[in-house]
Design a protein around this motif. Sequence first.
Motif, PDB file in Angstrom:
ATOM      1  N   ALA A 145      14.157   1.954  26.008  1.00 17.83           N
ATOM      2  CA  ALA A 145      12.691   1.829  26.158  1.00 17.83           C
ATOM      3  C   ALA A 145      12.065   3.201  26.349  1.00 17.83           C
ATOM      4  O   ALA A 145      11.053   3.534  25.722  1.00 17.83           O
ATOM      5  N   THR A 146      12.666   4.036  27.198  1.00 22.17           N
ATOM      6  CA  THR A 146      12.063   5.348  27.470  1.00 22.17           C
ATOM      7  C   THR A 146      12.178   6.251  26.248  1.00 22.17           C
ATOM      8  O   THR A 146      11.275   7.041  25.973  1.00 22.17           O
ATOM      9  N   ARG A 147      13.257   6.114  25.484  1.00 29.87           N
ATOM     10  CA  ARG A 147      13.350   6.913  24.256  1.00 29.87           C
ATOM     11  C   ARG A 147      12.250   6.503  23.265  1.00 29.87           C
ATOM     12  O   ARG A 147      11.551   7.350  22.719  1.00 29.87           O
ATOM     13  N   ALA A 148      12.130   5.191  23.046  1.00 38.60           N
ATOM     14  CA  ALA A 148      11.147   4.708  22.067  1.00 38.60           C
ATOM     15  C   ALA A 148       9.737   5.137  22.486  1.00 38.60           C
ATOM     16  O   ALA A 148       8.953   5.623  21.669  1.00 38.60           O
ATOM     17  N   LEU A 149       9.442   5.006  23.782  1.00 36.74           N
ATOM     18  CA  LEU A 149       8.092   5.353  24.252  1.00 36.74           C
ATOM     19  C   LEU A 149       7.837   6.851  24.162  1.00 36.74           C
ATOM     20  O   LEU A 149       6.763   7.286  23.749  1.00 36.74           O
ATOM     21  N   SER A 150       8.840   7.675  24.514  1.00 36.12           N
ATOM     22  CA  SER A 150       8.555   9.114  24.500  1.00 36.12           C
ATOM     23  C   SER A 150       8.449   9.626  23.059  1.00 36.12           C
ATOM     24  O   SER A 150       7.626  10.506  22.768  1.00 36.12           O
ATOM     25  N   GLU A 151       9.218   9.055  22.135  1.00 39.12           N
ATOM     26  CA  GLU A 151       9.083   9.487  20.732  1.00 39.12           C
ATOM     27  C   GLU A 151       7.745   9.014  20.149  1.00 39.12           C
ATOM     28  O   GLU A 151       7.103   9.729  19.377  1.00 39.12           O
ATOM     29  N   ALA A 152       7.329   7.815  20.555  1.00 39.73           N
ATOM     30  CA  ALA A 152       6.027   7.325  20.075  1.00 39.73           C
ATOM     31  C   ALA A 152       4.894   8.159  20.671  1.00 39.73           C
ATOM     32  O   ALA A 152       3.864   8.396  20.019  1.00 39.73           O
ATOM     33  N   ALA A 153       5.093   8.635  21.916  1.00 38.89           N
ATOM     34  CA  ALA A 153       4.054   9.463  22.559  1.00 38.89           C
ATOM     35  C   ALA A 153       3.883  10.781  21.802  1.00 38.89           C
ATOM     36  O   ALA A 153       2.764  11.273  21.625  1.00 38.89           O
ATOM     37  N   GLN A 154       5.005  11.343  21.316  1.00 40.34           N
ATOM     38  CA  GLN A 154       4.897  12.587  20.523  1.00 40.34           C
ATOM     39  C   GLN A 154       4.051  12.342  19.283  1.00 40.34           C
ATOM     40  O   GLN A 154       3.193  13.127  18.915  1.00 40.34           O
ATOM     41  N   GLY A 173      11.655  -5.315  24.970  1.00 40.01           N
ATOM     42  CA  GLY A 173      11.003  -5.953  23.816  1.00 40.01           C
ATOM     43  C   GLY A 173       9.563  -5.473  23.677  1.00 40.01           C
ATOM     44  O   GLY A 173       9.112  -5.098  22.590  1.00 40.01           O
ATOM     45  N   ARG A 174       8.834  -5.445  24.805  1.00 39.31           N
ATOM     46  CA  ARG A 174       7.438  -4.994  24.758  1.00 39.31           C
ATOM     47  C   ARG A 174       7.354  -3.504  24.424  1.00 39.31           C
ATOM     48  O   ARG A 174       6.509  -3.080  23.631  1.00 39.31           O
ATOM     49  N   ALA A 175       8.250  -2.710  25.009  1.00 35.31           N
ATOM     50  CA  ALA A 175       8.192  -1.249  24.793  1.00 35.31           C
ATOM     51  C   ALA A 175       8.461  -0.905  23.324  1.00 35.31           C
ATOM     52  O   ALA A 175       7.759  -0.073  22.735  1.00 35.31           O
ATOM     53  N   THR A 176       9.465  -1.534  22.723  1.00 33.60           N
ATOM     54  CA  THR A 176       9.796  -1.182  21.331  1.00 33.60           C
ATOM     55  C   THR A 176       8.731  -1.733  20.378  1.00 33.60           C
ATOM     56  O   THR A 176       8.440  -1.117  19.348  1.00 33.60           O
ATOM     57  N   LYS A 211      11.764   2.550   7.132  1.00 36.16           N
ATOM     58  CA  LYS A 211      13.164   2.849   7.481  1.00 36.16           C
ATOM     59  C   LYS A 211      13.391   4.354   7.605  1.00 36.16           C
ATOM     60  O   LYS A 211      14.467   4.804   7.992  1.00 36.16           O
ATOM     61  N   ASP A 212      12.357   5.160   7.228  1.00 37.65           N
ATOM     62  CA  ASP A 212      12.484   6.612   7.391  1.00 37.65           C
ATOM     63  C   ASP A 212      12.267   7.038   8.839  1.00 37.65           C
ATOM     64  O   ASP A 212      12.477   8.193   9.185  1.00 37.65           O
ATOM     65  N   ALA A 213      11.779   6.127   9.667  1.00 38.84           N
ATOM     66  CA  ALA A 213      11.608   6.427  11.100  1.00 38.84           C
ATOM     67  C   ALA A 213      12.471   5.424  11.876  1.00 38.84           C
ATOM     68  O   ALA A 213      12.787   4.350  11.370  1.00 38.84           O
ATOM     69  N   PRO A 214      12.864   5.772  13.112  1.00 42.63           N
ATOM     70  CA  PRO A 214      13.825   4.893  13.809  1.00 42.63           C
ATOM     71  C   PRO A 214      13.198   3.712  14.540  1.00 42.63           C
ATOM     72  O   PRO A 214      13.906   2.913  15.141  1.00 42.63           O
ATOM     73  N   PHE A 215      11.853   3.560  14.492  1.00 43.87           N
ATOM     74  CA  PHE A 215      11.216   2.567  15.368  1.00 43.87           C
ATOM     75  C   PHE A 215      11.525   1.129  14.974  1.00 43.87           C
ATOM     76  O   PHE A 215      11.626   0.255  15.827  1.00 43.87           O
ATOM     77  N   GLU A 216      11.672   0.869  13.675  1.00 41.32           N
ATOM     78  CA  GLU A 216      12.050  -0.499  13.274  1.00 41.32           C
ATOM     79  C   GLU A 216      13.466  -0.808  13.754  1.00 41.32           C
ATOM     80  O   GLU A 216      13.796  -1.927  14.095  1.00 41.32           O
ATOM     81  N   ARG A 217      14.302   0.223  13.847  1.00 39.36           N
ATOM     82  CA  ARG A 217      15.662   0.025  14.372  1.00 39.36           C
ATOM     83  C   ARG A 217      15.620  -0.263  15.873  1.00 39.36           C
ATOM     84  O   ARG A 217      16.302  -1.177  16.343  1.00 39.36           O
ATOM     85  N   TYR A 218      14.817   0.483  16.623  1.00 33.03           N
ATOM     86  CA  TYR A 218      14.715   0.210  18.060  1.00 33.03           C
ATOM     87  C   TYR A 218      14.252  -1.238  18.278  1.00 33.03           C
ATOM     88  O   TYR A 218      14.754  -1.940  19.156  1.00 33.03           O
ATOM     89  N   PHE A 219      13.281  -1.656  17.467  1.00 29.51           N
ATOM     90  CA  PHE A 219      12.714  -3.002  17.577  1.00 29.51           C
ATOM     91  C   PHE A 219      13.797  -4.054  17.297  1.00 29.51           C
ATOM     92  O   PHE A 219      13.960  -5.018  18.037  1.00 29.51           O
ATOM     93  N   ARG A 220      14.568  -3.819  16.224  1.00 31.69           N
ATOM     94  CA  ARG A 220      15.646  -4.769  15.881  1.00 31.69           C
ATOM     95  C   ARG A 220      16.722  -4.774  16.956  1.00 31.69           C
ATOM     96  O   ARG A 220      17.219  -5.822  17.373  1.00 31.69           O
ATOM     97  N   ASP A 221      17.104  -3.575  17.401  1.00 30.60           N
ATOM     98  CA  ASP A 221      18.187  -3.493  18.385  1.00 30.60           C
ATOM     99  C   ASP A 221      17.781  -4.140  19.714  1.00 30.60           C
ATOM    100  O   ASP A 221      18.625  -4.702  20.416  1.00 30.60           O
TER     101      ASP A 221
END
Length: 390
Positions: free
Chosen positions: A259-268, A333-336, A350-360
């Motif tokens: 969650a913290t990885r997904a949020l901090s990358e989205a914040a960038q 679930g909410r964070a991703t 698929k060029d960015a990892p966010f759909e993967r975080y969401f699936r995982d």
Amino acid sequence: MIAELSSMTDDQRMLADTVATFVERELKPHEEEVERLGEVPADLVNQIKQRSRDMGLYAVNMPEEHGGGGLGYSDRVYVEREFGRTSRGLSTIVNRPAVILMDCAGDQIDTYLKPVTTGERFECFALTEPGSGSDARGMKTTARRDGDDYVLNGTKHFITNAILADFIIVFAVTGQDETPRGPRPRITSFLVDKALPGITVTPMDVMSNRGMKSCFISFDEVRVPARNILGEEGAGFKRAKKWLFSGRICLAACNVGLATRALSEAAQWANERVQFGQPIARFQGTSFKFADGAMEAHLAWLAIVEAAKKMDEGTLTEAEASAANLFASEMLGRATDNALQVLGGMGMSKDAPFERYFRDARVERIWEGTSEIHRHIISKYVLDGATGSR
Ligand SMILES: Cc1cc2nc3c(=O)[nH]c(=O)nc-3n(C[C@H](O)[C@H](O)[C@H](O)COP(=O)(O)OP(=O)(O)OC[C@H]3O[C@@H](n4cnc5c(N)ncnc54)[C@H](O)[C@@H]3O)c2cc1C
């Protein structure tokens, strides 16, 4: 994370930093390859094992006397949180073996416990069946006594890492117990070498965690020596629950990491992406997602650290373990979902990892007990408390 907890010790900080460095250097660079291939190449498996052993990160939860790290849960959750920041296909290669293997006795210690600790052998845990998931006690796999052996028949499914495993911790019905609530299947756990005749392992294709295969395993007249019972005959279900308890806390800690990885990358991204003449981070519709995500990750972490402490003390209740897992998995679930939303269309790419975080993230509300089962456990605790029966 909003901040580290005041209870974090210097040793825990050092441990978390060591794992974080390992994840950055040894695991993250391979994420895209694993995603593309759907598996971890054998030479990479060996490299990760070797390098994690060199850094003292392999089998951190196993007893020191057998070569493990001897970590309790209060420390281990820091390890899990850092491993949670990368693909599970990669991080599970740095094995934290199933805790019930600590019940190995006699020859089992040299044949199973020590080799999983050194990384010579790898285990998988086979409880779930096509006809019994949440109601694990309803399993149909049987183990029939025949002389000095038991003969196993049945099918397990969704067994994680059965492809990598050398042996399987199998739960099977060995009889029936009379209880005040009526007859119940007597469940026994066995250590079963995967190479035995009659065992077939078939990979399944699932949505989350590419590279970490779930598998069907069928047992057709598989002959297992009686000395391979893990613990006592009939005590398997109690042992399975011990594993689930530990898994609920450790997976919850991983959830905070992702969650913290997904949020901090989205914040960038939010700080850089300009629409309507300004970074989208300036719009409250975007920035409040980070406020909610950081607050929830922080609260999840508080619950996990408290639960881990109680695990070490032997005072953790089933309801507390469920509460930590339920809150952390739904928080993830909410964070991703929010992180993906912040990227807009690029979140779907698929060029960015966010759909993967969401699936995982999705499997986290299912595999270590579904959200509904956790709510069932917690509500029972509250309702029994209200009637004075607890
Ligand atoms: C990727 C993956 C990896 C896994 N790895 C392993 C593994 O390594 N080893 C292993 O043994 N198992 C593993 N599992 C299985 C996992 O433990 C089960 O999927 C989980 O326990 C749920 O069981 P089920 O899938 O049969 O769902 P069911 O039990 O069939 O549930 C289906 C739905 O009904 C609901 N439901 C069921 N009972 C109740 C109730 N009493 N009250 C309210 N709602 C209810 C559930 O919440 C769910 O929404 C894995 C699963 C997945 C998806």
